[in-house]
Scaffold this motif. Structure first.
Motif, short mmCIF file in Angstrom:
data_model
loop_
_atom_site.label_atom_id
_atom_site.label_comp_id
_atom_site.label_asym_id
_atom_site.label_seq_id
_atom_site.Cartn_x
_atom_site.Cartn_y
_atom_site.Cartn_z
N GLU A 165 0.92 31.60 -34.57
CA GLU A 165 1.97 31.88 -33.74
C GLU A 165 2.57 30.73 -33.19
OE1 GLU A 165 1.18 35.15 -31.35
OE2 GLU A 165 0.05 36.39 -33.21
N GLY A 166 1.83 29.80 -32.65
CA GLY A 166 2.38 28.75 -32.13
C GLY A 166 3.64 27.91 -32.65
N SER A 197 9.27 37.29 -30.85
CA SER A 197 8.76 35.93 -30.80
C SER A 197 8.73 35.39 -32.02
CB SER A 197 7.10 35.93 -30.26
OG SER A 197 6.43 36.57 -31.16
N SER A 198 8.72 35.89 -33.18
CA SER A 198 8.83 35.14 -34.44
C SER A 198 10.32 34.69 -34.63
CB SER A 198 8.32 36.16 -35.72
OG SER A 198 9.00 36.95 -35.72
N VAL A 199 11.07 35.06 -33.96
CA VAL A 199 12.56 34.83 -34.32
C VAL A 199 13.03 33.71 -33.37
CG1 VAL A 199 14.97 35.65 -34.25
CG2 VAL A 199 13.28 36.98 -35.06
N VAL A 200 12.10 33.56 -32.17
CA VAL A 200 12.41 32.40 -31.16
C VAL A 200 11.98 30.94 -31.76
CG1 VAL A 200 11.99 31.34 -28.84
CG2 VAL A 200 12.47 33.81 -29.42
N PRO A 201 12.92 30.25 -31.82
CA PRO A 201 12.24 28.61 -32.46
C PRO A 201 11.23 28.16 -31.70
CG PRO A 201 14.68 28.77 -32.33
CD PRO A 201 14.23 29.95 -31.50
N PRO A 202 10.23 27.80 -32.27
CA PRO A 202 9.01 27.21 -31.65
C PRO A 202 9.45 26.31 -30.56
CG PRO A 202 8.45 27.08 -33.92
CD PRO A 202 10.07 27.49 -33.82
N SER A 203 10.51 25.26 -30.72
CA SER A 203 10.78 24.34 -29.77
C SER A 203 11.42 25.08 -28.49
CB SER A 203 11.69 23.51 -30.22
OG SER A 203 13.16 24.12 -30.71
N LYS A 204 11.97 26.51 -28.59
CA LYS A 204 12.37 27.08 -27.53
C LYS A 204 11.74 28.16 -26.85
CE LYS A 204 16.70 25.45 -28.40
NZ LYS A 204 17.74 24.74 -27.64
N ARG A 205 10.12 28.20 -27.26
CA ARG A 205 9.65 29.45 -26.73
C ARG A 205 9.03 29.15 -25.41
NH1 ARG A 205 6.36 30.29 -32.52
NH2 ARG A 205 8.25 31.27 -33.53
#
Length: 159
Positions: free
Chosen positions: A51-52, A140-148
């Motif tokens: 998930e991360g 959460s899977s649609v949010v880019p990892p860099s923006k989480r």
């Protein structure tokens, strides 16, 4: 005529083994500036269980990169007027576009970077092609990892 044996005697012990300790060998971690993230070496990206780092839109991001670049981003960002024109061309209603903008401009700077552009296009596609409603918040899977981290901070502050 010099044989390998004669050459070794002439050049000394250092030439006996060209792969000896005097030749620097790269370590795997430093190879081509590779990061040591788990799964980063897999060309198919991260698994959904990670998930991360997993981003459901990674393939879309790769596919949409050229169209994003064709729009002429300034410093990696689409100005609001350019992004607006692209979104208006989808044919969605103004209120729908407002909701899509609010969800996709994750850092609230008024510009869309490549990943935010991908999120916006994904949401437009979901509404137009799949007839899905615009979500109240991004999965959460649609949010880019860099923006989480940024999004989680905003949620914690109640914005």
């Amino acid at each position: 005529r010099d044989t390998p044996e004669i050459l070794r005697r002439k050049m000394g012990a250092a030439s006996a083994n060209p792969n000896g300790t005097n030749v620097p060998l790269p370590t795997r971690a430093d190879k081509f500036g590779k990061k040591e993230e788990d799964g980063a070496a897999n060309p198919f990206g991260f698994a959904a269980g990670n998930e991360g780092n997993y981003w459901a839109l990674q393939e879309s991001a790769e596919r949409l990169y050229d169209s994003f670049q064709a729009l002429g981003p300034d410093g990696g960002f689409l100005p609001p007027s350019v992004a607006r024109d692209v979104l208006v061309k989808t044919g969605l209603e103004k209120e729908q576009l407002r909701q899509i903008w609010n969800l996709s401009d994750i850092d609230r700077d008024g510009f869309l970077d490549h990943h935010e552009y991908v999120v916006a296009m994904f949401l437009c596609d979901a509404v137009i092609q799949k007839k899905k409603p615009i979500p109240a918040e991004l999965p959460s899977s649609v949010v880019p990892p860099s923006k989480r981290i940024l999004l989680n901070q905003r949620k914690a502050e109640g914005f």
